[in-house]
Design a protein around this motif. Structure first.
Motif, mmCIF file in Angstrom:
data_model
loop_
_atom_site.group_PDB
_atom_site.id
_atom_site.type_symbol
_atom_site.label_atom_id
_atom_site.label_comp_id
_atom_site.label_asym_id
_atom_site.label_seq_id
_atom_site.Cartn_x
_atom_site.Cartn_y
_atom_site.Cartn_z
ATOM 1 N N VAL A 61 -49.291 -11.362 -7.685
ATOM 2 C CA VAL A 61 -49.103 -9.914 -7.716
ATOM 3 C C VAL A 61 -50.289 -9.295 -8.446
ATOM 4 O O VAL A 61 -50.477 -9.508 -9.646
ATOM 5 C CB VAL A 61 -47.789 -9.535 -8.430
ATOM 6 N N VAL A 102 -51.117 -5.779 -8.266
ATOM 7 C CA VAL A 102 -50.686 -4.465 -8.764
ATOM 8 C C VAL A 102 -49.173 -4.403 -8.606
ATOM 9 O O VAL A 102 -48.639 -4.756 -7.555
ATOM 10 C CB VAL A 102 -51.354 -3.315 -7.983
ATOM 11 N N ASN A 103 -48.484 -3.959 -9.663
ATOM 12 C CA ASN A 103 -47.034 -4.050 -9.690
ATOM 13 C C ASN A 103 -46.395 -2.692 -10.004
ATOM 14 O O ASN A 103 -46.418 -2.237 -11.147
ATOM 15 C CB ASN A 103 -46.605 -5.085 -10.738
ATOM 16 N N ASP A 104 -45.876 -2.035 -8.969
ATOM 17 C CA ASP A 104 -45.046 -0.834 -9.116
ATOM 18 C C ASP A 104 -45.727 0.258 -9.940
ATOM 19 O O ASP A 104 -45.199 0.718 -10.955
ATOM 20 C CB ASP A 104 -43.705 -1.203 -9.749
ATOM 21 N N SER A 120 -48.774 -3.278 -0.404
ATOM 22 C CA SER A 120 -47.686 -4.144 0.070
ATOM 23 C C SER A 120 -46.361 -3.407 -0.016
ATOM 24 O O SER A 120 -45.414 -3.695 0.727
ATOM 25 C CB SER A 120 -47.627 -5.428 -0.759
ATOM 26 N N ARG A 121 -46.290 -2.473 -0.962
ATOM 27 C CA ARG A 121 -45.108 -1.622 -1.123
ATOM 28 C C ARG A 121 -45.562 -0.303 -1.736
ATOM 29 O O ARG A 121 -46.526 -0.261 -2.491
ATOM 30 C CB ARG A 121 -44.077 -2.296 -2.024
ATOM 31 N N GLY A 167 -51.633 -5.869 -13.936
ATOM 32 C CA GLY A 167 -51.136 -5.220 -12.734
ATOM 33 C C GLY A 167 -50.164 -4.084 -12.946
ATOM 34 O O GLY A 167 -49.812 -3.381 -12.003
ATOM 35 N N ARG A 168 -49.718 -3.878 -14.183
ATOM 36 C CA ARG A 168 -48.757 -2.820 -14.472
ATOM 37 C C ARG A 168 -49.418 -1.648 -15.188
ATOM 38 O O ARG A 168 -50.408 -1.822 -15.874
ATOM 39 C CB ARG A 168 -47.615 -3.347 -15.352
ATOM 40 N N SER A 173 -47.418 -1.347 -5.047
ATOM 41 C CA SER A 173 -47.621 -2.757 -5.391
ATOM 42 C C SER A 173 -48.537 -3.384 -4.348
ATOM 43 O O SER A 173 -48.572 -2.955 -3.194
ATOM 44 C CB SER A 173 -46.293 -3.525 -5.415
ATOM 45 N N ARG A 174 -49.249 -4.410 -4.787
ATOM 46 C CA ARG A 174 -50.078 -5.161 -3.854
ATOM 47 C C ARG A 174 -50.065 -6.620 -4.285
ATOM 48 O O ARG A 174 -50.325 -6.929 -5.448
ATOM 49 C CB ARG A 174 -51.521 -4.634 -3.873
ATOM 50 N N TRP A 175 -49.706 -7.498 -3.352
ATOM 51 C CA TRP A 175 -49.697 -8.915 -3.682
ATOM 52 C C TRP A 175 -50.430 -9.718 -2.623
ATOM 53 O O TRP A 175 -50.575 -9.311 -1.472
ATOM 54 C CB TRP A 175 -48.271 -9.432 -3.876
#
Length: 316
Positions: free
Chosen positions: A30, A32-34, A68-69, A219-220, A23-25
């Motif tokens: 957000v 990019v998400n997971d 970010s994660r 983002g997903r 992920s990147r926020w």
């Protein structure tokens, strides 16, 4: 030069790019998400509408951004703050970064020297020839068309013969002949054992270059796998049509009896028809109209934008 040169010969080693829960926020936004995926040898298309997060994802793969994660790794090693990955990785970003006062050869040669190649002159000549820029290689980049600048940047990304190539919207600005050659080049690189990922918001580009796709929306990761399977999902999604005719009411009644029609709304400006099967409906409509003596003045798909197609994939 043909595509049998050094950059398209089988790679002596293959590389795998892995993303795990990335992920990147930016603040509350957000981008990019997971996202999780694994990319190996061959050509993969990163498909999605503008603003889907494709560029952010590519920048994390290339080590320009920290997740970010989650983790991004090339052959088991993190791409973030790891300059060694650039020995095996080449990047063509969407934003142009070329010095217009240089010639194509000088620009690619400078990249070869930055990589500390043993024979930078020969490497630069090979890379320039690979993208068919020999005839213009001694002209200043400032005189080039956008397509020529794109090819110059691809040459610079290939000059060190990387195992992994990341390209962000690589066909932008290219004319049909340039596109065809670039598609053939990417095919050759993938067939040679290299890991190629290119982003696009155009379905046809991905269909012609890659059999495997990663589809991003908002983002997903919305879909992943064989292009034909995903394209079938897109083809079979519900379709919405706006229709105007000489007798909308009679046409609405007749269409409700068609198996391909899921719903009909009658309004001031005509009909809104929801069809479950695009092909079956478009074949049935002329027959139904003819049988009822109705003439169709207008038939317009209302949800044919890429955004609507991708949104359907997210919800499917």
């Amino acid at each position: 030069m043909t595509t049998t040169d050094s950059a398209t010969r089988p790679a002596t080693a293959t590389s795998t790019l892995d993303l795990a829960g990335v992920s990147r926020w930016y603040g509350n936004v957000v981008a990019v998400n997971d996202v999780s995926m694994s990319l190996g040898p061959g050509v993969t298309g990163l498909l999605g509408p503008n603003g889907a997060g494709k560029t952010t994802l590519l920048h994390m793969m290339a080590g320009f951004l920290a997740p970010s994660r989650g983790t991004v790794s090339l052959d088991g090693r993190s791409t973030w703050r790891n300059p060694e990955v650039y020995r095996r990785l080449g990047l063509v970003s969407e934003r142009e970064a070329v010095h217009t006062f240089l010639t194509a050869y000088e620009f690619v040669l400078a990249t070869a020297k930055l990589h500390k190649l043993p024979d930078p002159q020969s490497a630069a000549r090979r890379a320039v020839a690979l993208v068919e820029m020999e005839d213009a290689q001694d002209r200043r980049i400032g005189t080039y068309s956008k397509g020529m600048r794109q090819r110059t940047r691809v040459a610079a990304a290939l000059v060190h013969d990387p195992q992994v190539l990341l390209l962000d919207e690589p066909f932008n600005g290219m004319d049909p002949r340039q596109r065809l050659h670039m598609m053939e080049l990417l095919h050759s690189l993938g067939d040679g054992g290299r890991t190629i990922l290119f982003s696009s918001h155009i379905l046809e580009e991905v269909e012609q270059v890659s059999g495997t796709v990663q589809v991003m929306v908002a983002g997903r990761l919305a879909a992943s796998g064989d292009f034909r399977t995903i394209r079938r999902l897109m083809t079979n999604r519900p379709h919405v049509f706006a229709i105007r005719s000489t007798d909308d009411r009679a046409l609405a009644v007749a269409l409700m009896a068609e198996p391909s029609v899921g719903g009909v709304e009658l309004g001031r400006d005509g009909l809104t028809v929801r069809a479950g099967d695009y092909g079956a409906f478009t074949r049935a409509l002329p027959k139904v109209a003819l049988a009822r003596g109705v003439r169709v003045h207008q038939l317009v798909p209302e949800d044919e934008s890429l955004e609507s197609v991708f949104s359907y994939l997210v919800e499917a």
